[in-house]
Design a protein around this motif. Structure first.
Motif, PDB file in Angstrom:
ATOM      1  N   UNK A 144       0.879  -1.209  -0.029  1.00 42.35           N
ATOM      2  CA  UNK A 144      -0.028  -0.187  -0.118  1.00 42.35           C
ATOM      3  C   UNK A 144       0.846   1.284   0.063  1.00 42.35           C
ATOM      4  N   UNK A 145       1.952   1.116   0.665  1.00 41.41           N
ATOM      5  CA  UNK A 145       2.742   2.350   0.702  1.00 41.41           C
ATOM      6  C   UNK A 145       3.538   2.623  -0.619  1.00 41.41           C
ATOM      7  N   UNK A 146       3.698   1.574  -1.134  1.00 44.17           N
ATOM      8  CA  UNK A 146       4.500   1.780  -2.667  1.00 44.17           C
ATOM      9  C   UNK A 146       3.506   2.195  -3.837  1.00 44.17           C
ATOM     10  N   UNK A 147       2.413   1.480  -3.580  1.00 45.74           N
ATOM     11  CA  UNK A 147       1.286   2.110  -4.640  1.00 45.74           C
ATOM     12  C   UNK A 147       0.980   3.510  -4.513  1.00 45.74           C
ATOM     13  N   UNK A 148       0.784   4.017  -3.159  1.00 45.80           N
ATOM     14  CA  UNK A 148       0.560   5.397  -2.880  1.00 45.80           C
ATOM     15  C   UNK A 148       1.538   5.977  -3.271  1.00 45.80           C
ATOM     16  N   UNK A 149       3.019   5.876  -2.974  1.00 45.25           N
ATOM     17  CA  UNK A 149       4.161   6.702  -3.386  1.00 45.25           C
ATOM     18  C   UNK A 149       4.189   6.601  -4.905  1.00 45.25           C
ATOM     19  N   UNK A 150       3.828   5.439  -5.760  1.00 41.42           N
ATOM     20  CA  UNK A 150       3.802   5.537  -7.060  1.00 41.42           C
ATOM     21  C   UNK A 150       2.762   6.483  -7.630  1.00 41.42           C
ATOM     22  N   UNK A 151       1.798   6.310  -7.096  1.00 43.31           N
ATOM     23  CA  UNK A 151       0.470   7.142  -7.543  1.00 43.31           C
ATOM     24  C   UNK A 151       0.889   8.682  -7.417  1.00 43.31           C
ATOM     25  N   UNK A 152       1.505   8.865  -6.069  1.00 43.04           N
ATOM     26  CA  UNK A 152       1.906  10.550  -5.953  1.00 43.04           C
ATOM     27  C   UNK A 152       2.938  10.975  -6.870  1.00 43.04           C
ATOM     28  N   UNK A 153       3.931   9.990  -7.243  1.00 44.88           N
ATOM     29  CA  UNK A 153       5.021  10.406  -8.128  1.00 44.88           C
ATOM     30  C   UNK A 153       4.477  10.630  -9.790  1.00 44.88           C
ATOM     31  N   UNK A 154       3.514   9.840 -10.114  1.00 40.43           N
ATOM     32  CA  UNK A 154       2.876   9.966 -11.299  1.00 40.43           C
ATOM     33  C   UNK A 154       1.873  11.273 -11.623  1.00 40.43           C
ATOM     34  N   UNK A 155       1.567  11.626 -10.330  1.00 43.72           N
ATOM     35  CA  UNK A 155       0.622  12.784 -10.431  1.00 43.72           C
ATOM     36  C   UNK A 155       1.588  14.045 -10.407  1.00 43.72           C
ATOM     37  N   UNK A 156       2.639  14.007  -9.617  1.00 45.73           N
ATOM     38  CA  UNK A 156       3.570  15.033  -9.707  1.00 45.73           C
ATOM     39  C   UNK A 156       4.170  15.145 -11.147  1.00 45.73           C
ATOM     40  N   UNK A 157       4.702  13.944 -11.750  1.00 45.71           N
ATOM     41  CA  UNK A 157       5.487  14.106 -13.263  1.00 45.71           C
ATOM     42  C   UNK A 157       4.070  14.599 -14.113  1.00 45.71           C
ATOM     43  N   UNK A 158       3.202  14.204 -14.120  1.00 44.14           N
ATOM     44  CA  UNK A 158       1.983  14.916 -14.779  1.00 44.14           C
ATOM     45  C   UNK A 158       1.814  16.259 -14.804  1.00 44.14           C
ATOM     46  N   UNK A 159       1.906  16.632 -13.427  1.00 41.03           N
ATOM     47  CA  UNK A 159       1.665  18.186 -13.363  1.00 41.03           C
ATOM     48  C   UNK A 159       2.786  18.862 -13.885  1.00 41.03           C
TER      49      UNK A 159
END
Length: 115
Positions: A89-104
């Protein structure tokens, strides 16, 4: 240069045939391991079906339901399972945050460079 190419071609060909030979040998060994055990499994299935016919009279649906309830009550805690769930769950939340930051970041770069 041609000697080098011939040597490389020879080595690649040798390695390819080695891999193919290894795959074929592994398949043959798997079939050898599977063949005798299939006969044993079939004989065990036949024996268990004969035994289950005689035992079917003694087993009731109430016994099965009580066993299912006791299995549900037994809630064994596995440390590694819980740790794995939290880690995933930590890894999936970290990657979802990273993907949203890269998208921004990409969106902002496109806004800056667009005419």
């Amino acid at each position: 240069m041609t000697k080098f190419m011939l040597k490389c071609f020879g080595l690649v060909t040798l390695l390819l045939f080695g891999v193919l030979f290894g795959i074929q040998k592994a398949q043959f060994e798997m079939n050898e391991l599977k063949s005798p055990s299939q006969e044993n499994v079939e004989s065990l299935i036949n024996l268990s079906s004969v035994e289950s016919d005689t035992e079917s009279e003694t087993v009731t649906s109430h016994d099965i339901k009580s066993k299912q309830e006791t299995l549900k009550k037994i809630d064994s805690f596995n440390v590694f399972s819980a740790l794995g769930q939290k880690l995933s769950s930590w890894i999936s939340s970290t990657f979802s945050v990273m993907i949203s930051v890269f998208g921004i970041i990409i969106q902002e770069m496109l806004d800056v460079f667009s005419p």
